[in-house]
Scaffold this active site. Structure first.
Site, PDB file in Angstrom:
ATOM      1  N   GLU A   5      13.446 -10.424   7.909  1.00  0.00           N
ATOM      2  CA  GLU A   5      13.901 -11.715   7.387  1.00  0.00           C
ATOM      3  C   GLU A   5      13.446 -11.824   5.928  1.00  0.00           C
ATOM      4  O   GLU A   5      12.296 -11.495   5.623  1.00  0.00           O
ATOM      5  CB  GLU A   5      13.231 -12.804   8.254  1.00  0.00           C
ATOM      6  CG  GLU A   5      13.228 -14.171   7.686  1.00  0.00           C
ATOM      7  CD  GLU A   5      12.356 -15.128   8.534  1.00  0.00           C
ATOM      8  OE1 GLU A   5      11.533 -14.698   9.358  1.00  0.00           O
ATOM      9  OE2 GLU A   5      12.530 -16.319   8.329  1.00  0.00           O
ATOM     10  N   ASP A  39      -5.352  -7.929   9.258  1.00  0.00           N
ATOM     11  CA  ASP A  39      -5.271  -7.826   7.799  1.00  0.00           C
ATOM     12  C   ASP A  39      -4.628  -9.081   7.203  1.00  0.00           C
ATOM     13  O   ASP A  39      -3.759  -8.982   6.338  1.00  0.00           O
ATOM     14  CB  ASP A  39      -4.497  -6.563   7.408  1.00  0.00           C
ATOM     15  CG  ASP A  39      -4.737  -6.162   5.953  1.00  0.00           C
ATOM     16  OD1 ASP A  39      -5.736  -6.622   5.359  1.00  0.00           O
ATOM     17  OD2 ASP A  39      -3.916  -5.407   5.401  1.00  0.00           O
ATOM     18  N   GLY A  41       0.815  -1.205   0.000  1.00  0.00           N
ATOM     19  CA  GLY A  41       0.000   0.000   0.000  1.00  0.00           C
ATOM     20  C   GLY A  41       0.857   1.265   0.000  1.00  0.00           C
ATOM     21  O   GLY A  41       0.559   2.227  -0.710  1.00  0.00           O
ATOM     22  N   PHE A  42       1.915   1.283   0.783  1.00  0.00           N
ATOM     23  CA  PHE A  42       2.743   2.481   0.857  1.00  0.00           C
ATOM     24  C   PHE A  42       4.239   2.183   0.891  1.00  0.00           C
ATOM     25  O   PHE A  42       5.045   3.099   0.892  1.00  0.00           O
ATOM     26  CB  PHE A  42       2.352   3.331   2.071  1.00  0.00           C
ATOM     27  CG  PHE A  42       2.359   2.543   3.362  1.00  0.00           C
ATOM     28  CD1 PHE A  42       3.508   2.443   4.117  1.00  0.00           C
ATOM     29  CD2 PHE A  42       1.220   1.892   3.793  1.00  0.00           C
ATOM     30  CE1 PHE A  42       3.520   1.710   5.289  1.00  0.00           C
ATOM     31  CE2 PHE A  42       1.232   1.144   4.980  1.00  0.00           C
ATOM     32  CZ  PHE A  42       2.386   1.067   5.718  1.00  0.00           C
TER      33      PHE A  42
HETATM   34  P1  ADP Z   1       2.653  -2.588   2.730  1.00  0.00           P
HETATM   35  O1  ADP Z   1       2.730  -2.524   4.229  1.00  0.00           O
HETATM   36  O2  ADP Z   1       2.899  -1.277   2.073  1.00  0.00           O
HETATM   37  O3  ADP Z   1       1.392  -3.240   2.252  1.00  0.00           O
HETATM   38  P2  ADP Z   1       4.040  -5.082   2.462  1.00  0.00           P
HETATM   39  O4  ADP Z   1       4.557  -5.415   3.822  1.00  0.00           O
HETATM   40  O5  ADP Z   1       2.773  -5.761   2.081  1.00  0.00           O
HETATM   41  O6  ADP Z   1       3.879  -3.518   2.278  1.00  0.00           O
HETATM   42  O7  ADP Z   1       5.164  -5.448   1.391  1.00  0.00           O
HETATM   43  C1  ADP Z   1       4.946  -5.285  -0.003  1.00  0.00           C
HETATM   44  C2  ADP Z   1       5.394  -6.507  -0.799  1.00  0.00           C
HETATM   45  O8  ADP Z   1       6.806  -6.702  -0.613  1.00  0.00           O
HETATM   46  C3  ADP Z   1       4.762  -7.827  -0.340  1.00  0.00           C
HETATM   47  O9  ADP Z   1       3.530  -8.108  -0.963  1.00  0.00           O
HETATM   48  C4  ADP Z   1       5.829  -8.848  -0.752  1.00  0.00           C
HETATM   49  O10 ADP Z   1       5.707  -9.172  -2.134  1.00  0.00           O
HETATM   50  C5  ADP Z   1       7.129  -8.079  -0.552  1.00  0.00           C
HETATM   51  N1  ADP Z   1       7.725  -8.385   0.770  1.00  0.00           N
HETATM   52  C6  ADP Z   1       7.410  -7.797   1.958  1.00  0.00           C
HETATM   53  N2  ADP Z   1       8.156  -8.303   2.959  1.00  0.00           N
HETATM   54  C7  ADP Z   1       8.968  -9.238   2.405  1.00  0.00           C
HETATM   55  C8  ADP Z   1       9.973 -10.141   2.935  1.00  0.00           C
HETATM   56  N3  ADP Z   1      10.269 -10.155   4.236  1.00  0.00           N
HETATM   57  N4  ADP Z   1      10.609 -10.964   2.073  1.00  0.00           N
HETATM   58  C9  ADP Z   1      10.291 -10.957   0.751  1.00  0.00           C
HETATM   59  N5  ADP Z   1       9.355 -10.139   0.193  1.00  0.00           N
HETATM   60  C10 ADP Z   1       8.697  -9.297   0.999  1.00  0.00           C
END
Ligand code: ADP
Length: 287
Positions: free
Chosen positions: A92, A137, A24-25
């Site tokens: 991680e 969520d 999202g951000f």
């Molecule tokens: P937001 O809080 O903005 O929604 P996310 O935490 O969902 O962001 O992270 C966005 C995308 O990044 C995830 O859908 C995933 O594809 C990738 N991602 C997030 N954390 C990890 C991680 N620890 N290892 C690998 N990919 C990750």
């Protein structure tokens, strides 16, 4: 050109690597610690976005909750720092992306595969609830897959701490993807919202599309409020029964997280689970 990220406080340098995904951000990249050569995931959030007070609040809440967590099925929080432009949350690295990509590739997964995935998400959620945390969520993109396809729940951006037993939450900053009927009606919500989202995840993995999906948000919300979804005949009776229990519109009657693993959907599949945990086989090897 190699892009360096420097943490001024610790003096550590990181090399920005492969793009992992966008939320999202936040944008997520692999980053390599130049001192240890270790690769981790960095959730990078532009400070421009932090002008909005609610987002600042959301991120500090996310960090405060995530850094306390230690469970094999929850993405490990490593470190947090900022520079003039961004906030960096180091996590991680989950090498095998998320359940979104798995579902896109396979369309539907088998009940044995679903059992293995759901069991691990349930373990993570049980741990969260024991520690007074509601995730709020849970969705396919927040369930990441590690090196051996082990499940790692992530993204505590909408998570909240329950202060008192029986205390209901009313406010939420953001909209959960698999929103429950009690959140929609704003009557107050608690731990049961995570069971609802688990029902939506299980349904989506087995059926190939979310239970209340329509072409517009209004219609989807109306379906959620009416508990209007269809269970395909191809599903086993134990899978249908568990989904129906998880998607019970009345949170007080919805199956409790601690009782999910005792449901026949799991107890009938125990042998496959044991084989899987012993061999840490890839999901493809399981029918
Ligand atoms: P937001 O809080 O903005 O929604 P996310 O935490 O969902 O962001 O992270 C966005 C995308 O990044 C995830 O859908 C995933 O594809 C990738 N991602 C997030 N954390 C990890 C991680 N620890 N290892 C690998 N990919 C990750």
């Amino acid at each position: 050109m190699t892009q360096m990220i420097v943490d001024q406080d610790s003096g550590l340098h990181y090399i920005k690597g492969k793009f992992l995904g966008k939320g999202g951000f936040a944008e997520c990249y692999e980053i390599i610690n130049c001192k240890t050569n270790e690769t981790v995931a960095a959730k990078i959030i532009s400070k421009h976005l932090l002008m909005k007070d609610d987002l600042k609040e959301k991120i500090s809440q996310e960090i405060a909750i995530h850094k306390t967590l230690d469970h094999k099925n929850i993405v490990k929080f490593r470190y947090y720092f900022e520079d003039d432009e961004n906030i960096y949350i180091l996590l991680e690295l989950c090498e095998n992306k998320s359940l979104v990509e798995l579902q896109k590739e396979k369309k539907r997964i088998t009940e044995s595969q679903c059992r293995i995935i759901m069991r691990q998400i349930v373990d993570a959620v049980k741990y969260l609830h024991k520690n007074g945390i509601i995730h709020r969520d849970l969705k396919l993109s927040n369930v990441l897959l590690g090196e051996n396809y082990e499940v790692k729940v992530s993204d505590f951006g909408l998570a909240t701490l329950v202060d008192l037993v029986g205390d209901k939450k009313r406010a939420i900053c953001g909209t959960p993807n698999y929103i429950s009927p009690e959140m929609l009606s704003k009557k107050g919500h608690s731990y049961e919202v995570d069971a609802w989202s688990l029902g939506c995840i299980m349904y989506t993995l087995l059926v190939g599309s979310p239970p209340f999906e329509t072409s517009s948000i209004e219609q989807t919300y109306s379906r959620i409020a009416r508990n209007a979804y269809c269970l395909p005949t191809g599903l086993s009776s134990s899978a249908k029964n568990l989904i129906t229990n998880l998607l019970n519109p009345d949170p007080s009657k919805r199956i409790k997280i601690k009782n999910i693993e005792k449901h026949e959907f799991f107890t009938n599949g125990i042998i496959v689970l044991c084989i899987f945990s012993a061999l840490t086989t890839k999901l493809d090897n399981i029918d």
